[in-house]
Design a protein around this motif. Structure first.
Motif, PDB file in Angstrom:
ATOM      1  N   LEU A 114     -12.309  -5.540  25.653  1.00 18.60           N
ATOM      2  CA  LEU A 114     -13.731  -5.914  25.772  1.00 18.60           C
ATOM      3  C   LEU A 114     -14.625  -4.904  25.067  1.00 18.60           C
ATOM      4  CD1 LEU A 114     -13.891  -7.218  29.472  1.00 18.60           C
ATOM      5  CD2 LEU A 114     -13.612  -8.530  27.360  1.00 18.60           C
ATOM      6  N   ASN A 115     -14.082  -4.286  24.051  1.00 15.34           N
ATOM      7  CA  ASN A 115     -14.809  -3.283  23.272  1.00 15.34           C
ATOM      8  C   ASN A 115     -15.239  -3.907  21.947  1.00 15.34           C
ATOM      9  OD1 ASN A 115     -15.682  -1.172  21.682  1.00 15.34           O
ATOM     10  ND2 ASN A 115     -14.006   0.200  22.208  1.00 15.34           N
ATOM     11  N   PRO A 116     -16.537  -4.209  21.768  1.00 17.83           N
ATOM     12  CA  PRO A 116     -16.994  -4.862  20.543  1.00 17.83           C
ATOM     13  C   PRO A 116     -16.896  -3.978  19.310  1.00 17.83           C
ATOM     14  CG  PRO A 116     -18.874  -4.204  21.878  1.00 17.83           C
ATOM     15  CD  PRO A 116     -17.655  -3.942  22.707  1.00 17.83           C
ATOM     16  N   PHE A 117     -16.683  -2.674  19.501  1.00 16.75           N
ATOM     17  CA  PHE A 117     -16.572  -1.754  18.366  1.00 16.75           C
ATOM     18  C   PHE A 117     -15.122  -1.586  17.898  1.00 16.75           C
ATOM     19  CE2 PHE A 117     -20.284  -0.443  20.895  1.00 16.75           C
ATOM     20  CZ  PHE A 117     -21.285  -0.653  19.956  1.00 16.75           C
ATOM     21  N   TYR A 118     -14.194  -2.171  18.635  1.00 16.53           N
ATOM     22  CA  TYR A 118     -12.780  -2.148  18.265  1.00 16.53           C
ATOM     23  C   TYR A 118     -12.296  -0.721  17.964  1.00 16.53           C
ATOM     24  CZ  TYR A 118     -12.860  -7.252  17.969  1.00 16.53           C
ATOM     25  OH  TYR A 118     -12.973  -8.578  18.267  1.00 16.53           O
ATOM     26  N   ASN A 119     -12.611   0.181  18.865  1.00 15.41           N
ATOM     27  CA  ASN A 119     -12.135   1.557  18.683  1.00 15.41           C
ATOM     28  C   ASN A 119     -10.620   1.658  18.806  1.00 15.41           C
ATOM     29  OD1 ASN A 119     -15.053   1.890  20.216  1.00 15.41           O
ATOM     30  ND2 ASN A 119     -14.743   3.324  18.534  1.00 15.41           N
ATOM     31  N   VAL A 120     -10.028   0.739  19.576  1.00 15.43           N
ATOM     32  CA  VAL A 120      -8.571   0.697  19.705  1.00 15.43           C
ATOM     33  C   VAL A 120      -8.099  -0.721  19.378  1.00 15.43           C
ATOM     34  CG1 VAL A 120      -6.584   0.975  21.225  1.00 15.43           C
ATOM     35  CG2 VAL A 120      -8.553   2.484  21.477  1.00 15.43           C
ATOM     36  N   LEU A 121      -7.218  -0.825  18.384  1.00  7.49           N
ATOM     37  CA  LEU A 121      -6.597  -2.102  18.036  1.00  7.49           C
ATOM     38  C   LEU A 121      -5.228  -2.162  18.698  1.00  7.49           C
ATOM     39  CD1 LEU A 121      -7.455  -2.134  14.215  1.00  7.49           C
ATOM     40  CD2 LEU A 121      -8.613  -3.410  16.031  1.00  7.49           C
ATOM     41  N   VAL A 122      -4.983  -3.221  19.479  1.00  8.55           N
ATOM     42  CA  VAL A 122      -3.754  -3.317  20.262  1.00  8.55           C
ATOM     43  C   VAL A 122      -2.784  -4.286  19.581  1.00  8.55           C
ATOM     44  CG1 VAL A 122      -2.770  -3.803  22.526  1.00  8.55           C
ATOM     45  CG2 VAL A 122      -5.105  -2.902  22.354  1.00  8.55           C
ATOM     46  N   LEU A 123      -1.570  -3.811  19.335  1.00  7.04           N
ATOM     47  CA  LEU A 123      -0.529  -4.638  18.726  1.00  7.04           C
ATOM     48  C   LEU A 123       0.487  -5.012  19.791  1.00  7.04           C
ATOM     49  CD1 LEU A 123       0.080  -2.691  15.383  1.00  7.04           C
ATOM     50  CD2 LEU A 123      -1.472  -4.601  15.814  1.00  7.04           C
ATOM     51  N   GLN A 124       0.551  -6.328  20.093  1.00 11.51           N
ATOM     52  CA  GLN A 124       1.481  -6.813  21.104  1.00 11.51           C
ATOM     53  C   GLN A 124       2.357  -7.920  20.514  1.00 11.51           C
ATOM     54  OE1 GLN A 124       0.227  -6.294  25.522  1.00 11.51           O
ATOM     55  NE2 GLN A 124      -1.306  -7.618  24.583  1.00 11.51           N
ATOM     56  N   VAL A 125       2.617  -8.953  21.315  1.00 19.16           N
ATOM     57  CA  VAL A 125       3.625  -9.938  20.932  1.00 19.16           C
ATOM     58  C   VAL A 125       3.209 -10.778  19.717  1.00 19.16           C
ATOM     59  CG1 VAL A 125       2.808 -11.753  22.509  1.00 19.16           C
ATOM     60  CG2 VAL A 125       5.231 -11.642  21.860  1.00 19.16           C
ATOM     61  N   LEU A 126       1.923 -11.093  19.555  1.00 20.61           N
ATOM     62  CA  LEU A 126       1.528 -11.870  18.385  1.00 20.61           C
ATOM     63  C   LEU A 126       1.730 -11.074  17.108  1.00 20.61           C
ATOM     64  CD1 LEU A 126      -1.681 -13.884  19.392  1.00 20.61           C
ATOM     65  CD2 LEU A 126       0.716 -14.571  19.424  1.00 20.61           C
ATOM     66  N   TRP A 127       1.529  -9.761  17.183  1.00 20.45           N
ATOM     67  CA  TRP A 127       1.821  -8.887  16.043  1.00 20.45           C
ATOM     68  C   TRP A 127       3.304  -8.953  15.702  1.00 20.45           C
ATOM     69  CZ3 TRP A 127       1.749  -5.439  12.152  1.00 20.45           C
ATOM     70  CH2 TRP A 127       2.687  -4.397  12.135  1.00 20.45           C
ATOM     71  N   ALA A 128       4.159  -8.870  16.717  1.00 22.34           N
ATOM     72  CA  ALA A 128       5.599  -8.907  16.491  1.00 22.34           C
ATOM     73  C   ALA A 128       6.035 -10.260  15.933  1.00 22.34           C
ATOM     74  CB  ALA A 128       6.345  -8.603  17.784  1.00 22.34           C
ATOM     75  N   ILE A 129       5.504 -11.338  16.510  1.00 15.55           N
ATOM     76  CA  ILE A 129       5.850 -12.673  16.016  1.00 15.55           C
ATOM     77  C   ILE A 129       5.326 -12.868  14.601  1.00 15.55           C
ATOM     78  CG2 ILE A 129       5.444 -15.142  16.333  1.00 15.55           C
ATOM     79  CD1 ILE A 129       5.447 -14.697  19.313  1.00 15.55           C
ATOM     80  N   GLY A 130       4.092 -12.460  14.368  1.00 16.84           N
ATOM     81  CA  GLY A 130       3.487 -12.645  13.055  1.00 16.84           C
ATOM     82  C   GLY A 130       4.243 -11.921  11.957  1.00 16.84           C
ATOM     83  N   PHE A 131       4.564 -10.646  12.185  1.00 11.61           N
ATOM     84  CA  PHE A 131       5.272  -9.886  11.155  1.00 11.61           C
ATOM     85  C   PHE A 131       6.696 -10.400  10.998  1.00 11.61           C
ATOM     86  CE2 PHE A 131       6.533  -6.500   8.467  1.00 11.61           C
ATOM     87  CZ  PHE A 131       5.383  -5.890   8.013  1.00 11.61           C
ATOM     88  N   SER A 132       7.338 -10.760  12.119  1.00  8.20           N
ATOM     89  CA  SER A 132       8.690 -11.325  12.045  1.00  8.20           C
ATOM     90  C   SER A 132       8.666 -12.638  11.266  1.00  8.20           C
ATOM     91  CB  SER A 132       9.242 -11.565  13.453  1.00  8.20           C
ATOM     92  OG  SER A 132       9.377 -10.350  14.165  1.00  8.20           O
ATOM     93  N   MET A 133       7.599 -13.412  11.443  1.00 10.20           N
ATOM     94  CA  MET A 133       7.473 -14.682  10.734  1.00 10.20           C
ATOM     95  C   MET A 133       7.318 -14.456   9.236  1.00 10.20           C
ATOM     96  SD  MET A 133       5.087 -17.792  12.105  1.00 10.20           S
ATOM     97  CE  MET A 133       5.946 -17.860  13.679  1.00 10.20           C
TER      98      MET A 133
END
Length: 398
Positions: A114-133
């Motif tokens: 809920l941080n509109p400044f995106y100080n932390v970008l979180v890589l979870q399962v969609l990141w893993a699926i996306g890169f694997s794809m």
């Protein structure tokens, strides 16, 4: 009379959608626990010194979600290829993989922080699926047997890294963490922006490649009885590998099990395998179970499986919506408990609206879970019907 102007209904494979719906619903338990359950050291469900059977089970049952989700993404990629040339499939998988990474960075990161400044970008399962794809998209021109060989080598062999000393170079160490060993790896972009990586890509890629290869069992001309036997025996063999290697306690997971203070906690230790990154034993336990379920659910639908299919038809839609709904409930409970705007931000914490003193017992977590899946049923049913009867190009990305 038949309306010939209407697009033909899209055909789905019920056993796949049933399993996918099941794991999508179970997955929400863990995400609700993250934002609704107590904070603090006693909240860790895998800490053998403090966990309880029900707390551990609440976490353990959700272990089956990510690997099944990734595996079924591989199956779906193969089925998508039956309607495309190899070149078209490659381009589609690369573009969809990039799209999933963008969604992870923009929509899911914001839902989590809920941080509109995106100080932390979180890589979870969609990141893993996306890169694997993306990787799968680059490999689909290879013969299926070679993709299977690569998948097997990754699936069974990546735990060899547990015995290899990490490189001392910062660049090499970061590369290794990002793609092979990450668990809560924090990577600096600049003084105010960071990447928080929970999902190392390559181990998950192995799961997707095997899912792609087993997707060939769902060709229309394939004998259903033979498919069920292959899925069942492969699943049971995979679960046997899990039990045997776990008993040997030497290879397949960086955290060996140990005898605990009582029988129940010893059993918990045995099943307390590593998800970050997914160890061989973690993957065998979860993917093996998924294969058995796929084999056993190829039968006429009933009310329960029809209910699950509503969510299984639209996993991406459900996934994004459920995070925002959970956070909305989190915020409502935050203010209902008497917290004020000055307590929205907790020092040294990534997530807003989650002070260290905030939280509820597990029964509230399960109650909120029922509320979440109940609220999302009708939106998912509407979108499922929409996807089934429409053919716009962008629907293949959702």
């Amino acid at each position: 009379m038949t309306n010939t102007d209407s697009p033909p209904l899209k055909q789905r494979i019920n056993s796949i959608d049933t399993l996918r719906g099941m794991i999508m619903l179970i997955m929400a338990i863990d995400h609700i626990r993250d934002f609704i359950y107590y904070s603090g050291p006693l909240a860790d469900p895998t800490n053998m010194a403090t966990t309880t059977p029900i707390l551990f089970f609440t976490r353990w049952i959700t272990h089956f979600c990510a690997p099944t989700f990734v595996f079924l993404s591989g199956v779906s990629a193969y089925l998508a290829g039956t309607r495309r040339t190899k070149s078209e499939l490659s381009g589609f998988l690369v573009k969809r993989g990039l799209w999933l990474i963008v969604v992870e960075l923009v929509l899911i990161t914001f839902a989590l922080t809920l941080n509109p400044f995106y100080n932390v970008l979180v890589l979870q399962v969609l990141w893993a699926i996306g890169f694997s794809m993306i990787i799968l998209g680059l490999l689909v021109r290879l013969p299926l047997k070679w993709i299977a060989v690569i998948g097997v080598l990754i699936f069974f062999g990546h735990d060899i890294l547990d015995y290899i000393q990490a490189p001392k170079s910062i660049v090499e160490a970061d590369f290794l963490k990002l793609f092979l060993t990450a668990f809560g790896g924090l990577f600096t972009i600049n003084s105010n922006h960071f990447i928080f990586d929970l999902y190392a890509v390559i181990p998950w890629t192995g799961v997707m490649l095997l899912g792609y290869c087993l997707g060939s069992l769902y060709r229309p001309e394939y004998d259903p009885q033979k498919r069920r036997k292959i899925l069942l025996y492969t699943g049971l063999a995979t679960l046997t590998v899990f039990v045997v290697l776990r008993l040997i306690n030497k290879y397949g997971d960086p955290a060996p099990w140990e005898v605990q203070r009582n029988t129940v906690h010893t059993i918990i230790s045995f099943f307390n395998v590593s998800k970050y990154p997914p160890s061989l034993l973690y993957s065998c336990m979860t993917v093996g179970t998924a294969l058995v379920i796929l084999a056993l659910t190829e039968k006429p639908l009933n009310k329960f499986t029809s209910f699950l299919i509503v969510y299984g038809n639209v996993p991406f839609f459900y996934y994004v919506l459920h995070f925002y709904l959970i956070r909305l409930i989190n915020i409502i409970l935050f203010f209902a408990m008497g917290y004020n705007s000055s307590q929205i931000v907790t020092p040294n914490q990534t997530f807003l609206f989650k002070p260290l003193s905030f939280g509820f017992p597990l029964w509230v977590v399960y109650l909120v879970w029922l509320v979440v899946i109940g609220i999302l049923y009708f939106p998912c049913k509407w979108f499922s019907n929409y996807k089934r009867t429409h053919h716009q190009w962008w629907l293949s990305y959702l």
